[in-house]
Design a protein around this motif. Structure first.
Motif, PDB file in Angstrom:
ATOM      1  N   HIS A 331      65.055  33.395 -39.615  1.00 54.92           N
ATOM      2  CA  HIS A 331      63.851  33.635 -40.189  1.00 54.92           C
ATOM      3  C   HIS A 331      62.725  32.995 -39.663  1.00 54.92           C
ATOM      4  N   ASP A 332      62.961  31.744 -39.040  1.00 56.01           N
ATOM      5  CA  ASP A 332      61.937  30.969 -38.336  1.00 56.01           C
ATOM      6  C   ASP A 332      61.651  31.667 -37.084  1.00 56.01           C
ATOM      7  N   ASP A 333      62.394  32.495 -36.575  1.00 56.60           N
ATOM      8  CA  ASP A 333      61.993  33.281 -35.143  1.00 56.60           C
ATOM      9  C   ASP A 333      61.433  34.409 -35.375  1.00 56.60           C
ATOM     10  N   ILE A 334      61.031  34.806 -36.396  1.00 52.89           N
ATOM     11  CA  ILE A 334      59.995  36.164 -36.662  1.00 52.89           C
ATOM     12  C   ILE A 334      58.756  35.939 -36.587  1.00 52.89           C
ATOM     13  N   ASP A 335      58.088  36.215 -35.575  1.00 56.02           N
ATOM     14  CA  ASP A 335      56.632  36.179 -35.350  1.00 56.02           C
ATOM     15  C   ASP A 335      56.146  37.421 -35.280  1.00 56.02           C
ATOM     16  N   THR A 336      55.734  38.260 -36.453  1.00 55.78           N
ATOM     17  CA  THR A 336      55.510  39.682 -36.585  1.00 55.78           C
ATOM     18  C   THR A 336      54.283  40.087 -35.558  1.00 55.78           C
ATOM     19  N   ARG A 337      53.408  39.252 -35.548  1.00 52.96           N
ATOM     20  CA  ARG A 337      52.271  39.773 -34.589  1.00 52.96           C
ATOM     21  C   ARG A 337      52.628  39.636 -32.871  1.00 52.96           C
ATOM     22  N   ALA A 338      53.471  38.557 -32.879  1.00 55.15           N
ATOM     23  CA  ALA A 338      53.928  38.366 -31.294  1.00 55.15           C
ATOM     24  C   ALA A 338      54.737  39.464 -30.906  1.00 55.15           C
TER      25      ALA A 338
END
Length: 351
Positions: A331-338
């Motif tokens: 969860h904490d590694d999902i950066d949608t924009r990146a």
């Protein structure tokens, strides 16, 4: 099989990219005389695995015998999705001889086994066995935890402290629930990697388990079908980190779907996925891409920074040449924009 005989079901579990779809595709093409049905549980909105299997359909496992459950983890949607799907397969004419269930890479098998205790199906279905696939190279390298060496050192230093990560718990639960372990991609691991993977599996298994090396999913169906394990009656021998009520969820993981434009060169897409895995700790990428000047659709499957791709079928005349990728990470590694920026950038290769 008589109408009174219980229909055997084999649960195929395994961590992300361990080769579950490859195994089931191989079994479909070499079913050992059995008429098979398949249930595929995807994590994400793009039915990659189900479509791959349907493209391999043969008389002993026709396309109508392959069903997808894409509304979440199979063990969390029992009443809404799983039970109706099993009942639909049992009503097929001719009736299947054996059902294969491919769980998502993040699924915990034990809650699924508990579903077979439902009164509506218990008298008609039995769990013939649980087959756990383990990627030899990934297991040997400890990729189911961020830093396995550090975690092991800390656990040895203080046994009272639990330093396990969600990934290690998924792996351990799958091993603990299994009747047979298939150690996949042994060629990539090499003899030392295979030996290390065997040591790790033996240490995690609650009881001695057969471990079989398998390349490209090829195995005699007699080895893994017809185990008659009746796993639904053997729950106590299959310990889990999530045995307490309501302790099973997938909030630790998240998936997003990224639409990608037509690619000038598959190599640019591969490089972008490799960088994505390194820079953002992405666990899994799978989906399709359109390549300029190519009439075939590009199938993409990635486990961490290891990317495999191949042209799988022509684009249909009425089908938009639109690439779509499912990206899965903690969860904490999902950066949608990146993630979107990293994958979108590959459509514009540098001059």
């Amino acid at each position: 099989m008589t109408d009174l005989a219980k229909l055997p079901v084999t649960v195929v579990t395994g961590f992300l990219g361990s080769g579950k779809t490859t195994l089931i595709r191989s079994l479909m093409q070499n079913p050992g005389g059995k008429r098979l049905a398949v249930v595929v549980n995807e994590f994400g909105d793009v039915g990659v695995d189900g479509e791959i299997l349907k493209s391999c359909a043969i008389p002993d496992c026709p396309a109508e015998n392959i069903m997808e459950l894409a509304n979440g983890c199979i063990c969390c949607t029992v009443a809404d999705d799983f039970i109706p799907t099993i009942e639909a397969l049992m009503k097929l004419d001719p009736r299947p001889d054996h059902i294969l269930i491919e769980t998502s890479g993040l699924a915990l098998p034990k809650p699924l086994l508990k579903a077979f205790d439902w009164p509506d199906i218990r008298s008609r279905i039995t769990v013939d066995g649980v087959i756990a696939l383990a990627d030899a190279e990934a297991v040997a390298a400890g990729r189911f935890a961020p830093n396995v060496a550090a975690v092991d050192a800390q656990r040895l230093a203080d046994d009272s402290i639990d330093h396990e990560t969600p990934l290690s718990e998924v792996f351990e639960d799958q091993i603990s629930c299994a009747d047979i372990i298939l150690l996949t991609k042994p060629d990539l691991a090499g003899p030392e990697g295979v030996a290390k993977a065997r040591e790790i599996i033996a240490a995690e298994a609650p009881r001695p388990l057969p471990v079989i090396e398998v390349a490209e999913g090829v195995i005699d169906p007699r080895v893994i079908l017809g185990l008659e394990a009746a796993a639904e009656d053997d729950m106590d021998a299959r310990p889990s980190h999530h045995d307490t009520p309501h302790d099973h969820d997938h909030d630790d993981f998240e998936s997003i779907v990224v639409d990608i434009p037509e690619q000038a060169d598959p190599a640019h897409l591969v490089a972008a996925i490799e960088a994505l895995a390194r820079d953002h700790n992405i666990l899994r990428v799978k989906g399709y891409a359109a390549v300029a000047g190519k009439p075939m659709r590009l199938l993409v499957q990635a486990v961490g920074a290891r990317v495999r791709h191949q042209f799988d079928r022509p684009w249909k005349p009425d089908e938009a040449r639109q690439g779509r990728l499912v990206v899965i990470a903690e969860h904490d590694d999902i950066d949608t924009r990146a993630i979107q920026a990293a994958l979108g950038a590959v459509s514009e290769p540098a001059e």
